[in-house]
Scaffold this motif. Structure first.
Motif, PDB file in Angstrom:
ATOM      1  N   ASP A 171     -35.436 -21.961 -52.370  1.00  0.00           N
ATOM      2  CA  ASP A 171     -36.665 -21.175 -52.319  1.00  0.00           C
ATOM      3  C   ASP A 171     -37.845 -22.104 -52.062  1.00  0.00           C
ATOM      4  O   ASP A 171     -38.154 -22.984 -52.879  1.00  0.00           O
ATOM      5  CB  ASP A 171     -36.856 -20.424 -53.641  1.00  0.00           C
ATOM      6  CG  ASP A 171     -37.946 -19.371 -53.552  1.00  0.00           C
ATOM      7  OD1 ASP A 171     -38.684 -19.362 -52.546  1.00  0.00           O
ATOM      8  OD2 ASP A 171     -38.063 -18.564 -54.486  1.00  0.00           O
ATOM      9  N   THR A 173     -40.946 -21.274 -52.070  1.00  0.00           N
ATOM     10  CA  THR A 173     -42.096 -20.949 -52.912  1.00  0.00           C
ATOM     11  C   THR A 173     -42.090 -21.702 -54.240  1.00  0.00           C
ATOM     12  O   THR A 173     -43.077 -21.683 -54.962  1.00  0.00           O
ATOM     13  CB  THR A 173     -42.132 -19.441 -53.198  1.00  0.00           C
ATOM     14  OG1 THR A 173     -40.938 -19.050 -53.887  1.00  0.00           O
ATOM     15  CG2 THR A 173     -42.254 -18.647 -51.899  1.00  0.00           C
ATOM     16  N   LYS A 276     -37.823 -18.015 -47.243  1.00  0.00           N
ATOM     17  CA  LYS A 276     -39.256 -17.745 -47.416  1.00  0.00           C
ATOM     18  C   LYS A 276     -40.103 -18.857 -46.787  1.00  0.00           C
ATOM     19  O   LYS A 276     -41.060 -19.362 -47.372  1.00  0.00           O
ATOM     20  CB  LYS A 276     -39.602 -17.596 -48.904  1.00  0.00           C
ATOM     21  CG  LYS A 276     -38.767 -16.533 -49.622  1.00  0.00           C
ATOM     22  CD  LYS A 276     -39.081 -16.484 -51.098  1.00  0.00           C
ATOM     23  CE  LYS A 276     -38.146 -15.520 -51.824  1.00  0.00           C
ATOM     24  NZ  LYS A 276     -38.408 -15.471 -53.274  1.00  0.00           N
ATOM     25  N   TYR A 279     -44.043 -19.221 -46.469  1.00  0.00           N
ATOM     26  CA  TYR A 279     -44.891 -19.794 -47.510  1.00  0.00           C
ATOM     27  C   TYR A 279     -45.418 -21.175 -47.113  1.00  0.00           C
ATOM     28  O   TYR A 279     -46.306 -21.714 -47.778  1.00  0.00           O
ATOM     29  CB  TYR A 279     -44.107 -19.897 -48.817  1.00  0.00           C
ATOM     30  CG  TYR A 279     -44.938 -20.264 -50.029  1.00  0.00           C
ATOM     31  CD1 TYR A 279     -45.809 -19.343 -50.600  1.00  0.00           C
ATOM     32  CD2 TYR A 279     -44.855 -21.533 -50.596  1.00  0.00           C
ATOM     33  CE1 TYR A 279     -46.578 -19.675 -51.704  1.00  0.00           C
ATOM     34  CE2 TYR A 279     -45.616 -21.870 -51.701  1.00  0.00           C
ATOM     35  CZ  TYR A 279     -46.475 -20.940 -52.249  1.00  0.00           C
ATOM     36  OH  TYR A 279     -47.238 -21.271 -53.333  1.00  0.00           O
ATOM     37  N   SER A 315     -37.117 -16.984 -42.594  1.00  0.00           N
ATOM     38  CA  SER A 315     -38.037 -16.050 -43.246  1.00  0.00           C
ATOM     39  C   SER A 315     -37.640 -14.639 -42.843  1.00  0.00           C
ATOM     40  O   SER A 315     -37.768 -14.257 -41.674  1.00  0.00           O
ATOM     41  CB  SER A 315     -39.489 -16.334 -42.825  1.00  0.00           C
ATOM     42  OG  SER A 315     -40.362 -15.334 -43.330  1.00  0.00           O
TER      43      SER A 315
END
Length: 529
Positions: A171, A173, A276, A279, A315
């Protein structure tokens, strides 16, 4: 007496004793020869119409690839199911676009309550883009909780190691956890693979390890012809003879890989998938944002060298690298051509396939970051101050009733002051609300009040119906006078309002109406004009 003599007559087809004996022999063995002759005749007749069908069936069995297996691991809420669902929605829809009824059979992941989830991805021939026929499927297993790692035994079988890819999702983030989680999942996967390889024959282990090693050694960036068509890799042609070609391939296989590359070889392709990736725009806007993104990429790619793993940023929200991810999985499992080149410049769409990276490339790319500490730039943000509230516990019913009984025995509660008595005991008086036609006067012996909210200790309010004298604290009035004051106060409120009259201001009087009444008075004056 009668005697009967029975004489056996030879077969009609037999003309002599010798022929009769031959016929007896034929009757003894003729059935077997007759059956063989009939069967051979049937086989000849059956071969003619079924020859092409049998050839086609054999060709289909040879060309149909085996079922692949994708094992995806990562922490909960990292985006694994969203990624797989987007792949199903995108590529299975393309495959079934001619028949919408088949879309009902497309699998998808609905939740993350189970320990391990299953889905499948349909596969088509990437070498023939115009052909949308589904040739096989890739089983997809998804694991969230590392404590449930034994559930991977369902997916890890000794008969699937030849056609398997392991994907570790990270991840973006939460970059401060990225290196730690990568190590944890690599350790877990290594333990399970060690258990699986204990059941795999040694010749199969050597085969898949050598296959991965050759892939890393022979990797080349994809090339295209004048029409934009992918050129598949081919062996180098030798004009002097096949012996030199064999010698070249032998020498090439014996060449060692660069130091630090594929030091841990399980024979199974591994992909580090950073989810993701959108980000990255947020990280880039932070202080030293570019340096943070480069440190993250360098840490992942350095770890990927050890396992000859691939690195890809995806993403699902912005549809970044989903096509690259899908086609790369199909390419690694089934060997179809791959049309995407490596990408390390764009921060949100990084793609580094296995075999592309070398220690020299990393040293050149991140030469300015070698002396930087990852943890100095990427650390967990400080948590907000947690307010610990005092726990409130309720008494049980018996204790509550006992306390009520004690309060009742101690005597009546203190008297509650009325608004009028409260004003008197506080040492000053508030003006009561009077009708709008009432003129408020202040005795002449009281000097003008200073600005602010300071109130006179006593004043007389003259109304059209009655005069209410609010007592001061030193007047010695009793409770009956307080009751009468309150009564007059509410009677004044109930009187019918009349048209407002202009108040005479001789410079000594001041309006002590509250703010709400004053605003209503101003609005009514405006409406009258």
């Amino acid at each position: 007496y009668f005697f009967f003599l029975m004489i056996r007559r030879p077969p009609r087809s037999t003309q002599s004793r010798s022929s009769a004996a031959s016929d007896v022999y034929k009757r003894q063995h003729g059935d077997r020869y007759l059956d063989l002759k009939i069967m051979s005749g049937k086989e000849k007749k059956a071969e003619k119409p079924n020859m092409w069908e049998s050839l086609l069936n054999e060709a289909m069995q040879v060309s149909k690839p085996p079922t692949g297996n994708i094992i995806i691991v990562g922490n909960r809420d990292v985006g694994k199911r969203t990624l797989v669902n987007n792949l199903i929605k995108t590529y299975n829809q393309k495959i079934y676009e001619e028949d919408e009824a088949d879309m009902a059979s497309v699998s998808s992941l609905q939740g993350n309550a189970s320990s391990i989830d299953y889905a499948y991805l349909d596969v088509k021939n990437l070498d023939d883009p115009e052909n949308n026929e589904v040739i096989t499927r890739m089983n997809t297993w998804i694991l969230d909780d590392i404590s449930q790692k034994d559930m991977l035994n369902i997916a890890f079988k000794e008969n699937v190691v030849k056609n398997c890819v392991i994907v570790i999702c990270l991840d973006l983030t939460e970059p401060w956890r990225l290196k730690q989680e990568l190590e944890r999942w690599l350790t877990t996967v290594s333990e399970k693979l060690s258990e699986v390889f204990a059941q795999v024959p040694l010749n199969v282990q050597d085969e898949i390890r050598e296959k991965l090693k050759n892939y890393v050694r022979n990797y080349e960036e994809p090339k295209f012809d004048e029409n934009g068509k992918l050129i598949r890799p081919f062996k180098k042609e030798f004009t002097e003879g096949a012996e030199e070609e064999e010698d070249f391939e032998k020498i090439k296989k014996e060449m060692p890989l660069p130091d630090g590359v594929l030091t841990v070889n399980y024979g199974i392709p591994i992909v580090f998938c950073v989810t993701k990736s959108d980000y990255s725009d947020t990280l880039e806007r932070e202080k030293d944002g570019d340096k943070k993104l480069d440190l993250i990429q360098m840490a992942i790619r350095e770890k990927a060298l050890t396992y000859a793993a691939s690195t890809i940023y995806t993403s699902s929200k912005m549809n970044v690298n989903l096509d690259v991810f899908y086609e790369y999985l199909v390419h690694r499992i089934y060997g179809y051509g791959f049309r995407f080149k490596a990408e390390a410049i764009q921060k949100d769409s990084v793609f580094v396939p296995a075999g592309y990276d070398r220690p020299t490339i990393l040293n050149e790319t991140f030469k300015d970051l070698k002396d930087e500490n990852y943890d100095n730039y990427i650390s967990e943000p400080q948590n907000k101050k947690i307010i610990i509230r005092e726990e409130v516990s309720a008494d049980d019913n018996q204790s509550f009733y006992a306390r009520l009984g004690d309060i009742k025995k101690s005597g009546p509660p203190p008297a509650i002051l009325t608004p009028a008595s409260a004003r008197g005991q506080m040492g000053f008086q508030f003006p009561s609300t009077t009708p709008r036609n009432t003129t408020t006067t202040i005795p002449a012996n009281i000097p003008p009040q200073p600005s602010g909210n300071t109130l006179a200790p006593t004043m007389s309010l003259q109304t059209s119906s009655s005069t209410a004298q609010l007592p001061s604290s030193g007047s010695g009035t009793n409770s009956n006078s307080n009751v009468s004051v309150v009564k007059n106060f509410y009677q004044n409120l109930m009187q019918t309002q009349q048209k407002p009259a202009a108040a005479q201001d001789d410079g000594r009087q001041s309006q002590l109406l509250d703010k709400e009444k004053l605003l209503k008075l101003i609005s009514q004056k405006k409406s009258t004009k």
